[in-house]
Design a protein around this motif. Structure first.
Motif, PDB file in Angstrom:
ATOM      1  N   GLY A   1       0.130 -21.833  22.663  1.00 44.68           N
ATOM      2  CA  GLY A   1       0.080 -20.406  22.950  1.00 44.68           C
ATOM      3  C   GLY A   1      -1.000 -20.103  23.959  1.00 44.68           C
ATOM      4  O   GLY A   1      -2.043 -19.543  23.613  1.00 44.68           O
TER       5      GLY A   1
ATOM      6  N   TRP B   1      -2.227 -24.647  19.269  1.00 49.30           N
ATOM      7  CA  TRP B   1      -0.867 -25.113  19.042  1.00 49.30           C
ATOM      8  C   TRP B   1      -0.102 -24.064  18.238  1.00 49.30           C
ATOM      9  O   TRP B   1      -0.586 -23.573  17.207  1.00 49.30           O
ATOM     10  CB  TRP B   1      -0.878 -26.438  18.283  1.00 49.30           C
ATOM     11  N   VAL B   2       1.100 -23.754  18.705  1.00 51.34           N
ATOM     12  CA  VAL B   2       1.935 -22.768  18.016  1.00 51.34           C
ATOM     13  C   VAL B   2       3.285 -23.349  17.615  1.00 51.34           C
ATOM     14  O   VAL B   2       4.139 -22.624  17.105  1.00 51.34           O
ATOM     15  CB  VAL B   2       2.142 -21.527  18.903  1.00 51.34           C
ATOM     16  N   GLY B   3       3.480 -24.639  17.836  1.00 52.80           N
ATOM     17  CA  GLY B   3       4.744 -25.276  17.452  1.00 52.80           C
ATOM     18  C   GLY B   3       5.922 -24.753  18.260  1.00 52.80           C
ATOM     19  O   GLY B   3       5.861 -24.647  19.492  1.00 52.80           O
ATOM     20  N   PHE B   4       6.986 -24.381  17.579  1.00 49.33           N
ATOM     21  CA  PHE B   4       8.203 -23.903  18.242  1.00 49.33           C
ATOM     22  C   PHE B   4       8.226 -22.379  18.399  1.00 49.33           C
ATOM     23  O   PHE B   4       9.289 -21.805  18.602  1.00 49.33           O
ATOM     24  CB  PHE B   4       9.427 -24.349  17.432  1.00 49.33           C
ATOM     25  N   GLU B   5       7.058 -21.758  18.299  1.00 46.08           N
ATOM     26  CA  GLU B   5       7.031 -20.298  18.365  1.00 46.08           C
ATOM     27  C   GLU B   5       7.543 -19.782  19.711  1.00 46.08           C
ATOM     28  O   GLU B   5       8.272 -18.779  19.770  1.00 46.08           O
ATOM     29  CB  GLU B   5       5.599 -19.804  18.134  1.00 46.08           C
ATOM     30  N   ASN B   6       7.157 -20.444  20.805  1.00 47.19           N
ATOM     31  CA  ASN B   6       7.636 -20.008  22.126  1.00 47.19           C
ATOM     32  C   ASN B   6       9.157 -20.115  22.238  1.00 47.19           C
ATOM     33  O   ASN B   6       9.815 -19.232  22.811  1.00 47.19           O
ATOM     34  CB  ASN B   6       6.974 -20.837  23.216  1.00 47.19           C
ATOM     35  N   TYR B   7       9.713 -21.185  21.687  1.00 48.67           N
ATOM     36  CA  TYR B   7      11.166 -21.387  21.768  1.00 48.67           C
ATOM     37  C   TYR B   7      11.912 -20.378  20.894  1.00 48.67           C
ATOM     38  O   TYR B   7      12.936 -19.824  21.317  1.00 48.67           O
ATOM     39  CB  TYR B   7      11.513 -22.819  21.358  1.00 48.67           C
ATOM     40  N   THR B   8      11.406 -20.150  19.677  1.00 52.57           N
ATOM     41  CA  THR B   8      12.075 -19.172  18.811  1.00 52.57           C
ATOM     42  C   THR B   8      11.979 -17.756  19.383  1.00 52.57           C
ATOM     43  O   THR B   8      12.912 -16.954  19.257  1.00 52.57           O
ATOM     44  CB  THR B   8      11.450 -19.213  17.409  1.00 52.57           C
ATOM     45  N   LYS B   9      10.856 -17.466  20.042  1.00 52.43           N
ATOM     46  CA  LYS B   9      10.705 -16.152  20.666  1.00 52.43           C
ATOM     47  C   LYS B   9      11.702 -15.978  21.801  1.00 52.43           C
ATOM     48  O   LYS B   9      12.315 -14.911  21.972  1.00 52.43           O
ATOM     49  CB  LYS B   9       9.272 -15.989  21.169  1.00 52.43           C
TER      50      LYS B   9
ATOM     51  N   LEU C   1       4.848 -19.687  27.231  1.00 53.85           N
ATOM     52  CA  LEU C   1       6.215 -19.179  27.230  1.00 53.85           C
ATOM     53  C   LEU C   1       6.945 -19.593  28.505  1.00 53.85           C
ATOM     54  O   LEU C   1       8.125 -19.967  28.462  1.00 53.85           O
ATOM     55  CB  LEU C   1       6.196 -17.658  27.108  1.00 53.85           C
TER      56      LEU C   1
END
Length: 340
Positions: free
Chosen positions: A81, A94-102, A310
């Motif tokens: 992030g 680290w935000v994991g898959f947060e960018n992809y899910t967003k 992102l």
């Protein structure tokens, strides 16, 4: 003693026949046969299986430094992030898959995806159609006219992208544009100071014209080169059978040039799908971000909005879409090889 055909006698050594027989039984080897097979002294030849890898190694190292390392860094960044605040503080949370899910839950992202696919499909269809026709025209023209048309295509192809965008912006300028003057000249009203970049659709239409104009030379020149490999006897046979021009194309040209059409279409899909400069320099993705494609969307989110994580996720998803297209292409190639 021996007697020749004229009756004269000549003496010969007793062992001459034996020597001759011995020499005839062991003929000398051909000169230079063994020498050519022996490696020069002091030199060692490389193993035959190692030389190709040594020749490819510099290219592989260059690709690893210039492509593989940035790709790995981009993948890592897509799971972080990183925004403006994190860049200032030099933090990489680290935000994991947060960018992809967003992204996958954002309707604006899917609008850009659909827009990019439609623009790519329209551009590739127009480029392949017009480029094929121009290539066939080159094959029919005489030497002088073929040279003139080839030079015109090369000049269009060699023009820098930013320069071509500047020319197109002048052509569609509100006040001094040629497009408004042409529309007024043929009798259309309302084009005194018409803004061609008022909507995202009209902007993408101009971008499409620019992309098609810049891509036709590649397809046309390659099409002409491919047509030179088709034997004239095939055209003569089709002419004797009474086939029309359209029938000759589908029965003679297309089957023989099917690999050319496949690889050219695939290359055009990649080139159009990742086109950035033409779209951004034309109108910066506007108005109101309504003419953005995926590369422009990633750039604005990263450099404009400073959402770097992102933007990295957008670029990775773009690469995944291209990989899907490549999988279909390689499947067609393997299928064609099996048929042969």
């Amino acid at each position: 003693m021996t007697v020749d055909s004229q009756g004269t006698a000549s003496a010969a050594p007793q062992d001459a026949p034996g020597r001759a027989a011995g020499k005839s039984q062991t003929p000398p080897p051909p000169s230079g046969a063994k020498e050519s097979l022996r490696p020069p002294r002091g030199r060692r030849s490389l193993p035959s299986g190692l030389l190709p890898y040594l020749l490819v190694t510099p290219a592989l190292l260059s690709m690893a430094v210039l492509l593989l390392y940035p790709l790995i860094r981009n993948v890592i960044l897509s799971f972080q992030g990183v925004n403006k605040r994190e860049m200032i503080r030099r933090e990489t949370p680290w935000v994991g898959f947060e960018n992809y899910t967003k992204l996958l839950g954002d309707p604006d992202f899917w609008s850009v995806v659909v827009r990019s696919l439609v623009v790519t499909a329209v551009n590739v269809a127009l480029v392949m159609l017009i480029g094929t026709l121009v290539g066939m025209l080159l094959n029919r023209l005489g030497k002088k006219m073929r040279l003139v048309l080839s030079l015109a295509l090369m000049f269009a192809w060699a023009m820098p992208i930013v320069a071509s965008v500047t020319v197109f912006r002048w052509l569609f300028d509100e006040q001094f544009g040629v497009a408004n003057w042409v529309m007024r000249s043929i009798g259309f009203s309302g084009y005194e100071q018409h803004n061609w970049f008022e909507t995202g659709f009209s902007t993408l239409v101009i971008v499409t014209i620019l992309l098609v104009w810049g891509s036709i030379p590649f397809v046309a020149l390659n099409m002409y080169a491919a047509l030179t490999t088709v034997g004239t006897e095939l055209y003569e046979a089709a002419k004797m059978d009474g086939a029309s021009g359209w029938r000759t194309f589908w029965s003679v040209v297309f089957p023989n040039l099917k690999p050319f059409f496949m690889i050219t279409t695939f290359l055009e899909i990649i080139w159009i799908f990742k086109a950035f400069t033409q779209v951004y320099a034309m109108n910066q993705g506007g108005p109101d971000r309504s003419s953005e494609t995926l590369p422009v969307f990633a750039y604005i989110e990263g450099m404009g909005q400073q959402h770097y994580g992102l933007a990295a996720a957008i670029s990775i998803l773009t690469i995944v879409m291209l990989l899907v297209a490549m999988s279909f292409y390689f499947r067609l190639i393997l299928k064609q090889e099996d048929e042969q």
